[in-house]
Enzyme design. Structure first.
Site, mmCIF file in Angstrom:
data_model
loop_
_atom_site.group_PDB
_atom_site.id
_atom_site.type_symbol
_atom_site.label_atom_id
_atom_site.label_comp_id
_atom_site.label_asym_id
_atom_site.label_seq_id
_atom_site.Cartn_x
_atom_site.Cartn_y
_atom_site.Cartn_z
ATOM 1 N N ARG A 282 31.043 48.259 46.496
ATOM 2 C CA ARG A 282 31.981 47.862 47.564
ATOM 3 C C ARG A 282 31.498 48.326 48.930
ATOM 4 O O ARG A 282 31.564 47.559 49.899
ATOM 5 C CB ARG A 282 33.379 48.424 47.280
ATOM 6 C CG ARG A 282 34.035 47.790 46.059
ATOM 7 C CD ARG A 282 35.337 48.450 45.687
ATOM 8 N NE ARG A 282 35.066 49.848 45.343
ATOM 9 C CZ ARG A 282 35.992 50.787 45.258
ATOM 10 N NH1 ARG A 282 37.252 50.524 45.510
ATOM 11 N NH2 ARG A 282 35.668 52.022 44.928
ATOM 12 N N ASN B 125 37.575 46.352 43.450
ATOM 13 C CA ASN B 125 37.352 46.438 42.017
ATOM 14 C C ASN B 125 38.503 45.760 41.302
ATOM 15 O O ASN B 125 39.661 45.870 41.726
ATOM 16 C CB ASN B 125 37.285 47.898 41.562
ATOM 17 C CG ASN B 125 36.004 48.586 41.963
ATOM 18 O OD1 ASN B 125 35.013 47.954 42.294
ATOM 19 N ND2 ASN B 125 36.018 49.910 41.918
#
Length: 92
Positions: free
Chosen positions: A21, A39
């Protein structure tokens, strides 16, 4: 200037717990895109990205190139841009 579109990109593989990320956010800074990355409970990572098609394609290619050792599959769905995003962020 082209028309903005939206793309939902799903990354599968060992993509959680490896800085995916944060790396995606850093890459987004170098592309004319907005949206978020997060996620998913099933182990995938989702990126929702808005911008011109060429910018999204370039962004996606850069993420795949940078994280290629962790990605097993990439799938995407296209749609209409909402214009709701300012910048690109991690969502929790």
């Amino acid at each position: 200037m082209g028309e903005s579109v939206r793309q939902r990109i799903l990354f599968t593989g060992r993509v959680q717990g490896v800085g995916f990320r944060q790396t995606t956010c850093l890459i987004a800074r170098h592309h004319a895109v907005t949206g978020y990355v997060r996620n998913l409970p099933d182990g995938r990572v989702e990126a929702v990205v808005e911008g011109e098609s060429a910018a999204i394609d370039s962004f996606r290619a850069a993420v795949v190139d940078e994280m290629r050792g962790f990605i097993r599959d990439v799938r995407s769905e296209s749609g209409e841009a909402s214009g709701e995003f300012e910048g690109f962020r991690v969502r929790y």
